[in-house]
Design a protein around this motif. Structure first.
Motif, short mmCIF file in Angstrom:
data_model
loop_
_atom_site.label_atom_id
_atom_site.label_comp_id
_atom_site.label_asym_id
_atom_site.label_seq_id
_atom_site.Cartn_x
_atom_site.Cartn_y
_atom_site.Cartn_z
N ASN A 86 0.83 -1.21 0.00
CA ASN A 86 0.00 0.00 0.00
C ASN A 86 0.86 1.26 0.00
OD1 ASN A 86 -3.12 -0.26 0.29
ND2 ASN A 86 -2.30 -1.98 1.48
N SER A 87 1.92 1.26 0.79
CA SER A 87 2.81 2.41 0.84
C SER A 87 3.50 2.62 -0.51
CB SER A 87 3.87 2.22 1.93
OG SER A 87 3.26 2.08 3.19
N GLY A 90 0.95 3.83 -3.16
CA GLY A 90 0.52 5.19 -2.83
C GLY A 90 1.56 6.21 -3.22
N TYR A 91 2.83 5.92 -2.91
CA TYR A 91 3.92 6.82 -3.29
C TYR A 91 4.05 6.93 -4.80
CZ TYR A 91 8.68 8.47 -4.09
OH TYR A 91 9.78 9.17 -4.55
N ARG A 93 1.72 6.38 -7.05
CA ARG A 93 0.55 7.08 -7.59
C ARG A 93 0.74 8.60 -7.52
NH1 ARG A 93 -3.49 6.08 -3.60
NH2 ARG A 93 -2.64 7.95 -2.64
N GLU A 94 1.17 9.11 -6.38
CA GLU A 94 1.37 10.55 -6.23
C GLU A 94 2.53 11.06 -7.08
OE1 GLU A 94 -0.72 12.53 -4.65
OE2 GLU A 94 -1.91 10.74 -4.24
N GLN A 148 -5.92 8.95 -9.31
CA GLN A 148 -6.66 8.30 -8.23
C GLN A 148 -7.79 7.43 -8.80
OE1 GLN A 148 -6.10 8.49 -4.64
NE2 GLN A 148 -7.35 6.68 -5.05
#
Length: 557
Positions: A86-87, A90-91, A93-94, A148
């Motif tokens: 997940n980390s 998430g990183y 994606r941003e 997103q």
């Protein structure tokens, strides 16, 4: 409603493909593939943890201690792996989002400044409001929310495929119930709430931008408003703009927080009981373990959420659709060549002289003729003074020389704009240092601090650098300098950049006669060819040619 969805998708792709099919597509798509791999791995871990959860419940119901504690250890391992995955995604994606935003912002800025589109938007186009907001906020929203939504959609596809097999293995009735549930959720959400919420979000973006722009105008014109004692009028206008923000937002929250949620929450919470209802009889008669209900509820809820992502995030989606709409209209405007009209246009010929032949200038809407059949030519080093009453078109002639206005007939002969320096009545003070102010607009001028001090001394600003701490200190120069100091500072740009041609639109109007004459003597010493707009009779002695312009007459064209 399908037509509505198709329009949003087409407009989205028209902007998105600029980046994903552009010059950075290899790196961008490589990151996207890596993101997909992480999402797939994370989905598999979710399926694994859901199965383990069912095993734990079954172990407890069977009072099997070894089976239970073994499941706990395995679950802890899966939770740790899930945290890393997940980390990571998430990183990633941003990171993709910010790189996309940087590229797209650069693209919009290039088009915004190309052919001086920013000037045309500001002066002649009232349909596209607040381009600053579209570049700063709508581009950011477009990129970040697109990534997103992409992540959510890809993850939803993986979840639907993975968990559907689990539901099918438990009971085919679960799959049929899920299908009916999803069709109802999608139809009601899109069919009933779609257009209304999108329009309300579009209106909210526009009204928020108008309110912010009104506040900016008050800040920029604070002194004028104070002198006029226009506090009451300005306050009433700003309050009126905010009331429009307030009233539209009331309607927005009525639809998004009341009407939509009345449907969304009860319908969404059905997933908590449907699997138990469908499997209840088989559990009661002992055909299935109790843990299978927990496993089915987890899988059913995950698939239902994924399939009906549009319902759960519909309020965000409609806001995103409104942002797409504003950005697409702006994009369509910027990518089009500047509009050619069927009306007559002034020809601009690049030449090593400054002259006009048979020039008839009209306002951009062709409703007024400012002057007719003007012909004049400046020799190198000469000065032309344009005089006349206010509103007679003096500044309009300068706009024509700059190529900002081209409505009319005749020919303008002029050099490239890079060889010309325009000084308006209210100088433009850029954001930057004192050095930046002096060399503007030519950032490549190489001049020493001592040379700059001598130039400031010549324009009667001897202590300016020392007063503010040197040439490399940044200030809000339009605030800390008086209008007279700003005009002298702007005049110093001529001495620094040494243009071949200078165009001065009442550029010394805030100065006393002595300072004004000093600046014009300096201008003559440079040998610059110049055109001035002014009112004072003392300016005549610094110019070889003088034109007197009368008030404009109505045009029959």
């Amino acid at each position: 409603m399908n037509r509505f969805n198709l329009t949003v998708v087409k407009r989205f792709w028209a902007i998105a493909k600029l980046y994903w099919l552009g010059n950075e597509k290899k790196g961008a798509n490589a990151l996207l593939v890596l993101l997909g791999v992480l999402l797939l791995a994370n989905t598999q871990v979710k399926v694994f943890l859901n199965t383990i959860q069912g095993e734990l419940i079954s172990a407890l119901s069977a009072r099997d201690s070894a089976r239970f504690w073994q499941g706990v250890v395995i679950a802890l391992g899966g939770i740790i792996i899930s945290g890393f995955l997940n980390s990571g995604y998430g990183y990633l994606r941003e990171t993709i989002g910010i790189y996309w935003r940087r590229w797209l912002t650069d693209r919009f800025l290039n088009q915004y400044f190309s052919d001086r589109a920013f000037y045309e938007l500001s002066n002649f186009n009232q349909e596209i409001d607040n381009p600053d907001q579209r570049i700063a906020e709508n581009v950011a929203s477009f990129c970040q929310q697109s990534i997103q939504f992409f992540v959510n959609i890809i993850e939803s596809i993986f979840v639907v495929i993975a968990f559907s097999f689990i539901l099918w293995s438990i009971s085919i009735n679960l799959v049929l119930a899920l299908l009916i549930y999803s069709i109802l959720a999608y139809s009601i959400t899109i069919g009933f709430y779609g257009r209304k919420l999108t329009q309300l979000h579009l209106n909210q973006l526009r009204k928020e931008a108008d309110f912010r722009f009104g506040l900016v105008r008050i800040r920029e014109n604070a002194e004028s408003i104070a002198f006029y004692n226009g506090t009451s009028q300005e306050a009433n206008k700003i309050k009126l703009l905010f009331n429009e923000v307030f009233n539209n937002f009331k309607r927005l929250i009525l639809w998004s927080e009341l009407y939509l949620n009345i449907f969304k929450y009860p319908f969404g919470n059905l997933t908590l009981i449907l699997p138990a209802v469908i499997l209840g009889n088989q559990i009661l008669i002992g055909k299935l373990e109790v843990g299978k209900v927990t496993e089915a509820m987890g899988a059913f809820g995950s698939v239902a959420f994924s399939v009906n992502l549009i319902m759960y995030q519909f309020e965000i989606f409609t806001k995103f659709a409104a942002s797409i709409d504003r950005l697409y209209i702006f994009y369509e405007y910027l990518k089009q060549p500047r509009k050619e009209t069927a009306n007559k246009k002034i020809d601009i010929v690049k030449d090593n002289r400054l002259a006009v032949e048979n020039l008839t200038l009209e306002t951009p809407n062709y409703q007024k003729t400012l002057f007719k059949n003007l012909s004049v030519e400046l020799q190198p080093g000469q000065g032309l003074l344009i005089m006349g009453e206010s509103g007679s078109g003096k500044t309009s002639l300068l706009r024509a020389l700059a190529g900002l206005w081209n409505s009319g007939t005749g020919v303008i002969f002029r050099p490239e704009l890079e060889e010309m320096l325009f000084l308006p009545q209210r100088p433009y003070m850029i954001l930057g240092t004192l050095r930046d102010q002096l060399i503007y607009p030519n950032a490549k001028v190489d001049v020493s601090d001592e040379e700059l001090r001598q130039i400031l001394h010549r324009v009667n600003l001897s202590n300016l650098a020392e007063r503010f701490g040197g040439f490399d200190v940044e200030k809000d120069w339009s605030y800390v300098l008086s209008l007279g100091e700003q005009q002298r500072l702007a005049f110093a740009r001529i001495l620094v950049t040494k243009p071949k041609y200078a165009i001065l639109d009442e550029a010394t109007s805030a100065l006393d006669v002595n300072n004004e004459e000093n600046l014009y003597r300096l201008l003559l010493e440079t040998g610059t060819t110049f055109v001035s707009v002014g009112h004072r009779p003392n300016l005549k002695k610094f110019h070889q040619l003088i034109i007197s312009v009368s008030l404009p007459v109505s045009s029959n064209l």
